[in-house]
Write a protein that holds these residues in place. Structure first.
Motif, PDB file in Angstrom:
ATOM      1  N   ARG A  69      64.684  50.823   9.779  1.00 27.74           N
ATOM      2  CA  ARG A  69      63.655  50.886  10.828  1.00 27.74           C
ATOM      3  C   ARG A  69      64.101  51.749  12.003  1.00 27.74           C
ATOM      4  N   VAL A  70      65.370  51.656  12.379  1.00 32.34           N
ATOM      5  CA  VAL A  70      65.869  52.443  13.501  1.00 32.34           C
ATOM      6  C   VAL A  70      65.866  53.921  13.166  1.00 32.34           C
ATOM      7  N   LEU A  71      66.340  54.279  11.977  1.00 33.43           N
ATOM      8  CA  LEU A  71      66.356  55.692  11.593  1.00 33.43           C
ATOM      9  C   LEU A  71      64.939  56.257  11.510  1.00 33.43           C
ATOM     10  N   ASN A  72      64.004  55.461  11.010  1.00 35.99           N
ATOM     11  CA  ASN A  72      62.612  55.905  10.937  1.00 35.99           C
ATOM     12  C   ASN A  72      62.029  56.142  12.326  1.00 35.99           C
ATOM     13  N   ILE A  73      62.306  55.225  13.244  1.00 37.85           N
ATOM     14  CA  ILE A  73      61.799  55.356  14.608  1.00 37.85           C
ATOM     15  C   ILE A  73      62.430  56.557  15.309  1.00 37.85           C
ATOM     16  N   LEU A  74      63.720  56.761  15.106  1.00 43.20           N
ATOM     17  CA  LEU A  74      64.388  57.915  15.712  1.00 43.20           C
ATOM     18  C   LEU A  74      63.783  59.220  15.208  1.00 43.20           C
ATOM     19  N   GLU A  75      63.385  59.239  13.940  1.00 47.01           N
ATOM     20  CA  GLU A  75      62.740  60.422  13.375  1.00 47.01           C
ATOM     21  C   GLU A  75      61.393  60.658  14.060  1.00 47.01           C
ATOM     22  N   VAL A  76      60.614  59.609  14.204  1.00 46.77           N
ATOM     23  CA  VAL A  76      59.298  59.713  14.840  1.00 46.77           C
ATOM     24  C   VAL A  76      59.419  60.178  16.286  1.00 46.77           C
ATOM     25  N   CYS A  77      60.447  59.706  16.979  1.00 46.66           N
ATOM     26  CA  CYS A  77      60.631  60.029  18.394  1.00 46.66           C
ATOM     27  C   CYS A  77      61.388  61.326  18.630  1.00 46.66           C
ATOM     28  N   GLY A  78      61.712  62.050  17.563  1.00 44.36           N
ATOM     29  CA  GLY A  78      62.423  63.312  17.709  1.00 44.36           C
ATOM     30  C   GLY A  78      63.880  63.149  18.097  1.00 44.36           C
ATOM     31  N   LEU A  79      64.456  61.994  17.786  1.00 47.04           N
ATOM     32  CA  LEU A  79      65.836  61.705  18.179  1.00 47.04           C
ATOM     33  C   LEU A  79      66.784  61.594  16.984  1.00 47.04           C
ATOM     34  N   TYR A  80      66.275  61.809  15.788  1.00 43.98           N
ATOM     35  CA  TYR A  80      67.112  61.639  14.603  1.00 43.98           C
ATOM     36  C   TYR A  80      68.373  62.515  14.619  1.00 43.98           C
ATOM     37  N   PRO A  81      68.289  63.769  15.063  1.00 43.24           N
ATOM     38  CA  PRO A  81      69.512  64.597  15.090  1.00 43.24           C
ATOM     39  C   PRO A  81      70.592  64.040  16.017  1.00 43.24           C
ATOM     40  N   PHE A  82      70.206  63.161  16.951  1.00 46.02           N
ATOM     41  CA  PHE A  82      71.155  62.617  17.924  1.00 46.02           C
ATOM     42  C   PHE A  82      71.554  61.173  17.598  1.00 46.02           C
ATOM     43  N   ARG A  83      71.280  60.722  16.391  1.00 47.93           N
ATOM     44  CA  ARG A  83      71.448  59.300  16.053  1.00 47.93           C
ATOM     45  C   ARG A  83      72.882  58.794  16.222  1.00 47.93           C
ATOM     46  N   LYS A  84      73.858  59.692  16.130  1.00 47.65           N
ATOM     47  CA  LYS A  84      75.255  59.274  16.269  1.00 47.65           C
ATOM     48  C   LYS A  84      75.841  59.653  17.627  1.00 47.65           C
ATOM     49  N   TRP A  85      74.973  60.093  18.536  1.00 47.09           N
ATOM     50  CA  TRP A  85      75.437  60.533  19.851  1.00 47.09           C
ATOM     51  C   TRP A  85      75.553  59.344  20.808  1.00 47.09           C
ATOM     52  N   PRO A  86      76.395  59.496  21.819  1.00 48.34           N
ATOM     53  CA  PRO A  86      76.393  58.513  22.916  1.00 48.34           C
ATOM     54  C   PRO A  86      75.192  58.769  23.820  1.00 48.34           C
ATOM     55  N   VAL A  87      74.672  57.721  24.410  1.00 49.10           N
ATOM     56  CA  VAL A  87      73.520  57.847  25.303  1.00 49.10           C
ATOM     57  C   VAL A  87      73.842  58.755  26.487  1.00 49.10           C
ATOM     58  N   SER A  88      75.081  58.730  26.934  1.00 45.61           N
ATOM     59  CA  SER A  88      75.482  59.510  28.114  1.00 45.61           C
ATOM     60  C   SER A  88      75.338  61.013  27.914  1.00 45.61           C
ATOM     61  N   ALA A  89      75.240  61.463  26.653  1.00 45.19           N
ATOM     62  CA  ALA A  89      75.125  62.897  26.372  1.00 45.19           C
ATOM     63  C   ALA A  89      73.687  63.395  26.455  1.00 45.19           C
ATOM     64  N   LEU A  90      72.748  62.499  26.658  1.00 43.62           N
ATOM     65  CA  LEU A  90      71.334  62.874  26.651  1.00 43.62           C
ATOM     66  C   LEU A  90      70.835  63.259  28.038  1.00 43.62           C
ATOM     67  N   SER A  91      69.749  64.044  28.043  1.00 44.79           N
ATOM     68  CA  SER A  91      69.072  64.364  29.296  1.00 44.79           C
ATOM     69  C   SER A  91      68.244  63.166  29.726  1.00 44.79           C
ATOM     70  N   TYR A  92      67.709  63.227  30.939  1.00 48.90           N
ATOM     71  CA  TYR A  92      66.870  62.139  31.453  1.00 48.90           C
ATOM     72  C   TYR A  92      65.649  61.922  30.557  1.00 48.90           C
ATOM     73  N   GLY A  93      65.002  63.024  30.170  1.00 49.97           N
ATOM     74  CA  GLY A  93      63.821  62.916  29.317  1.00 49.97           C
ATOM     75  C   GLY A  93      64.147  62.339  27.953  1.00 49.97           C
ATOM     76  N   GLN A  94      65.307  62.708  27.389  1.00 49.06           N
ATOM     77  CA  GLN A  94      65.715  62.160  26.098  1.00 49.06           C
ATOM     78  C   GLN A  94      66.023  60.664  26.204  1.00 49.06           C
ATOM     79  N   LYS A  95      66.620  60.266  27.318  1.00 50.09           N
ATOM     80  CA  LYS A  95      66.869  58.827  27.533  1.00 50.09           C
ATOM     81  C   LYS A  95      65.543  58.072  27.581  1.00 50.09           C
TER      82      LYS A  95
END
Length: 273
Positions: free
Chosen positions: A124-150
Motif C-alpha cells: 500500500r505504501v509503495l502504491n501510494i508513493l507512486e500515485v503521489c510522485g514520490l516512488y523514486p524517493f522511497r528510500k530517501w530521508p525526509v530531510s533531503a526533500l524540498s518543502y513541497g515534496q514534504k
C-alpha cells in the motif's frame, strides 16, 4: 509490486460528504449548515474566523460543545483514530506532521500503528508513493526533500489510510508557482477519482481556479455559501470577511462591466486551457 493507479486505488462508489451542519459548536453560534460540493469545497475567512478550529474539531483534536453528525449519526464520541478513518487532515506546515526519518516509514506509520500486516503495508505504501510522485524517493530521508515534496509526503501518509474526506489547511502555502500548479493538479486528480477535497485557504486565486464552492466564515458565523465567482464579486462579503479583491474584480471595475460575468468568463477560459 502490483501496479496501482488512481482508478484502482480508491473504492468505486465511495460516499462523499454532502453537508456540514454545526450547532453551538466551538466558535460557531446557533445552527450553521454548509453544502459540500462533490467537485471540491473551500473554507475561507480572515484570521481568527474559526476555520482552523472547525477543522480541528472535525478531526477530533479538540472537543467543543455541540454535536457533529456523520451520515445522520453522531460521531462525537469517536476516538481520534476512528475519526481519522473518516477525515484525513493535512496541516499547513508539513514539519508539524512528520515524525519519522525515512519517507517510507513516515507514510507507513499510520498502517503500522493499526497493526496492518507488514506485507500489506509495503504494497500500500509503495502504491501510494507512486500515485503521489514520490516512488523514486522511497528510500530517501525526509530531510533531503524540498518543502513541497514534504507536503506530498504528508498527503501520502493520509491517503494510505483511505479516508472519505481529505481536509487541507493552506495546501499551497510556501510553494512557488510551479509547485503550486503541481500540487493543485494532483489534488484535482484525487478529487476526480472519488475523494471529497475540503481546503482552508486565504488564497483567492486558488479559490477561483480550483474550487467549485466556497464557504465564508466570519467570527464563528457562516456568512456565505456560494460559488467562488459569486463570493468574489460581492463587495459586502469581501469587506465583511476581509478577503482580498482579485485582479479580475479590479479589471471589471475599470472596464465598467459586471464583475461576476467577467469572473465567470475567466474561470471558463482558464479551465478550458
Amino acid at each position: 509490486m502490483q501496479e496501482m493507479t488512481l482508478d484502482t486505488l480508491f473504492a468505486q462508489g465511495q460516499i462523499r460528504l454532502a453537508e456540514i451542519s454545526v450547532f453551538n459548536w466551538g466558535s460557531f453560534h446557533n445552527l450553521h449548515t454548509a453544502r459540500i460540493d462533490p467537485e471540491g469545497t473551500l473554507i475561507t475567512g480572515d484570521n481568527g474566523a474559526g476555520k482552523s478550529t472547525l477543522a480541528k474539531a472535525l478531526c477530533g483534536f479538540i472537543r467543543p460543545e455541540g454535536e457533529l453528525l456523520w451520515k445522520g449519526q453522531s460521531i462525537q464520541d469517536d476516538s481520534i483514530k476512528e475519526r481519522a478513518e473518516r477525515i484525513g487532515y493535512v496541516l499547513q506546515n508539513p514539519n508539524q506532521m512528520i515524525s519519522q526519518n525515512m519517507i517510507f516509514d513516515e507514510v507507513a506509520l499510520g498502517l503500522r500503528l493499526r497493526g496492518v500486516d507488514e506485507e500489506v503495508v509495503e504494497q500500500r505504501v509503495l502504491n501510494i508513493l507512486e500515485v503521489c510522485g514520490l516512488y523514486p524517493f522511497r528510500k530517501w530521508p525526509v530531510s533531503a526533500l524540498s518543502y513541497g515534496q514534504k507536503k506530498r509526503v504528508t498527503i501520502a501518509s493520509i491517503l494510505v489510510l483511505n479516508p472519505e474526506i481529505i481536509l487541507l489547511d493552506e495546501p499551497t502555502a510556501g510553494q512557488d508557482q510551479r509547485h503550486y500548479r503541481e500540487m493543485m493538479d494532483f489534488l484535482d486528480q484525487l478529487n476526480a477519482k472519488g475523494h471529497t477535497i475540503v481546503m482552508i485557504t486565504h488564497d483567492m486565486q486558488l479559490m477561483l481556479d480550483y474550487s467549485d464552492r466556497a464557504v465564508v466564515v466570519v467570527d464563528g458565523q457562516i456568512i456565505e455559501d456560494a460559488s467562488p465567482a459569486e463570493i468574489l464579486s460581492d463587495v459586502a462579503v469581501i469587506e465583511q470577511a476581509s478577503l482580498k479583491e482579485t485582479s479580475i474584480f479590479h479589471l471589471a471595475e475599470r472596464l465598467r462591466v459586471n464583475p461576476l460575468e467577467l469572473t465567470m468568463f475567466y474561470m471558463q477560459e482558464e479551465r478550458r486551457n
